[in-house]
Design a protein around this motif. Sequence first.
Motif, PDB file in Angstrom:
ATOM      1  N   ASP A 634       0.727  -1.132  -0.069  1.00 54.77           N
ATOM      2  CA  ASP A 634       0.010  -0.111   0.161  1.00 54.77           C
ATOM      3  C   ASP A 634       1.043   1.231  -0.076  1.00 54.77           C
ATOM      4  N   PRO A 643      -4.988  -1.158   8.203  1.00 51.94           N
ATOM      5  CA  PRO A 643      -4.985  -1.612   6.914  1.00 51.94           C
ATOM      6  C   PRO A 643      -5.787  -0.688   5.880  1.00 51.94           C
ATOM      7  N   ASN A 649      -6.470  -1.564   0.506  1.00 50.74           N
ATOM      8  CA  ASN A 649      -6.757  -2.552   1.431  1.00 50.74           C
ATOM      9  C   ASN A 649      -7.044  -4.017   0.790  1.00 50.74           C
ATOM     10  N   PRO A 650      -6.193  -4.795   0.687  1.00 50.18           N
ATOM     11  CA  PRO A 650      -6.477  -5.904  -0.077  1.00 50.18           C
ATOM     12  C   PRO A 650      -7.566  -6.699   0.228  1.00 50.18           C
ATOM     13  N   ASN A 651      -7.880  -6.487   1.599  1.00 47.04           N
ATOM     14  CA  ASN A 651      -9.289  -7.294   1.964  1.00 47.04           C
ATOM     15  C   ASN A 651     -10.445  -6.814   1.392  1.00 47.04           C
ATOM     16  N   TYR A 652     -10.370  -5.570   0.834  1.00 50.61           N
ATOM     17  CA  TYR A 652     -11.595  -5.110   0.103  1.00 50.61           C
ATOM     18  C   TYR A 652     -11.449  -4.774  -1.418  1.00 50.61           C
ATOM     19  N   GLU A 655     -10.481  -9.559  -5.186  1.00 52.04           N
ATOM     20  CA  GLU A 655     -11.459 -10.616  -4.690  1.00 52.04           C
ATOM     21  C   GLU A 655     -10.768 -11.893  -4.274  1.00 52.04           C
TER      22      GLU A 655
END
Length: 655
Positions: A634, A643, A649-652, A655
């Motif tokens: 990031d 995060p 934010n890779p969580n959102y 996919e």
Amino acid sequence: MKRKNKFYLPFQLIVIMSCVIILGVFFYLSDNRGNIGNSNREVRGTSIITDRNDSKNIELPKQGEKSQTGSLQLTVNEKAEIKNTANRVQVASTAPNSALTGILPSLVSGQIANLVYPTCDQLTLNFVAEPTDGAAPLTVSFRLVYTMTGFGPNDMPNIKNITWYISSPSGGRPGSTGFQWQYQVEQQYDPRVTPEQQVFVIGGQGSQYFQTGGRYTIGMRIRLEDPTNPGDYRYCPDPLIYKEDYIIVRQESQIPQASFEAKDLITNGMGLVPLNDWVPLFYFNMKYNPDQPAPRTLTQLNYSLYDNAGILKPEDILEFGLFADSGPEGKPDGVLDFKYDGRFVYISGTPNAFYIQPGTPMLNWDRYGFPYEMPNNNGDFSRDLNYNLNFTMNPDSSSYDPTDPFAAVNPRNNPPTELFPFVKVKNLNPDSSANDGVDTTEGILRQWVIAGPDPGYGYIVAVRLTYNWKNGNNMALRVNRARMQPYSGPNLSTIVSNVPFPFWNYGVGSFPTQSSGGPVDSYSPNFYQGDIVDDGNSYTAHFNIYDITGDTIFGYRPGEDCNLSSWPFFMYTPVAEHTRPRWDISNTLIEAVTVEIMDLRHIWPMDAWIPVIGINAHGDPSAQIWEVNLILTDIGGDPFGPPGNGGFNPNYALE
């Protein structure tokens, strides 16, 4: 007319005198050299000093005399201690070579062997024979095995002869009713030669020994002589040691035959990646005619992994697995298929029936062969890519004899035993054979590798690799030897519930041989005639990871560009206001070429596939990539913040 130099005549005189002196020295040395040569010849014709501490002579014939080969003797000080070159023996002689070789047995490993007179308590005696099972008339080779305590490394017991005792064909235990020693055979023994070089052969065609089928108990005892007091003898051990029913002699028609067949399963050139799934190395099948049962257990499987470049190391191997082979038709097909191949599980209520539970290997061993690797005669284990495995005898057992790893093991009523349990048990103690009964956690699992009725039991040896496996590696295979031996045991249904599980009730017979000395069983390839499995096939390593997020004039070109991480996106633009060079200002030139380098960023649409990395991996067509681990940054975010504080934010965002 030239005038002569006044120094010319004195110079000539000096040269002449120098020549005379040189000639005189030459003749003097020549005369002394002849005297030295005569002195040497005279010494060689009389005696040789062999030790400076206790000088003793070898009487050799003088020149002109006839030499007798058998009369040459070398006597040394057996108490001498070899610490430096002063005590070494050097011999020069005009005697024939055959006479000089008579002294060689006295020299052990370049030093003087010291003969000693140990007590029986200081000797641990044993013996081995090969073969111990075969057709009449049987030829058997016997060899002494001993260790000695309380003496130095160059001390050797002064053994003069070995007495071998052979029972009647009915065998049995000495002292029991009806037992008798039928033969007593003497072996002359040279105490200065190692036991491995003194094999004593008994029996065979035209001999009176081992001519009749039966079980023969073998006994042994040695005779020691006091080297300081000849004629003073001691017999060890007292009473003699014996092995009950050690030699089994059969009539040719009494020996049923089994077969062993092996073949390479490596797909030549197929690429493997680190931490791959199981891939096959080789297949083997063990079978016999159901009308003539020949139960066999595998007591030796010797194979090697190698590469031509010498890069392959044991650290590249994660583990090996042995799969019971089965196919769609319920019989071995020589193809590793996890839908059918796996491990043998006991069918409760049957005498000895098993089915194959697919997906999991029946046996595993590590990169060094543990726990099935056999040690050498000294009890040491190798740590290389040659594997010498025994799936029946347990090298961790205190009863295991590394000097005779394939010796027959008779069934016993009580522990311990050197055998592995026939099925998996809980909390096994290899030394005492103690255990907490059969392990039923995943079913009752068979541990021995045995033969079955035609079409037999098939097995596949497979391998998995570690993360050390490198791009450019290759791995080929040789199967060097296999050995099957007869076995016996109770019906599993009668003992499966016993605690502890009495696997000492199982027994393993000797390696069966014909009267010609070859194996009774057939092997393909014939390991006992020097054949091996070595098809030259090899696995290779073809895998690369590429960064394709960079850019060139042409963009990323698959197959041509390997890694574009050094080609970032950027644009070069001059400053907005151009400046005419002024030579009266020192920094004008720098100002004239000052530019701005601007990083460019792609604007990616949502829900679109974006190329990030390229993977080139060649492997089994049925195997797909299971997991890929990436680290995404990031940019501009606070590493200590929550995060996504920098906008990604890779969580959102992913996919």
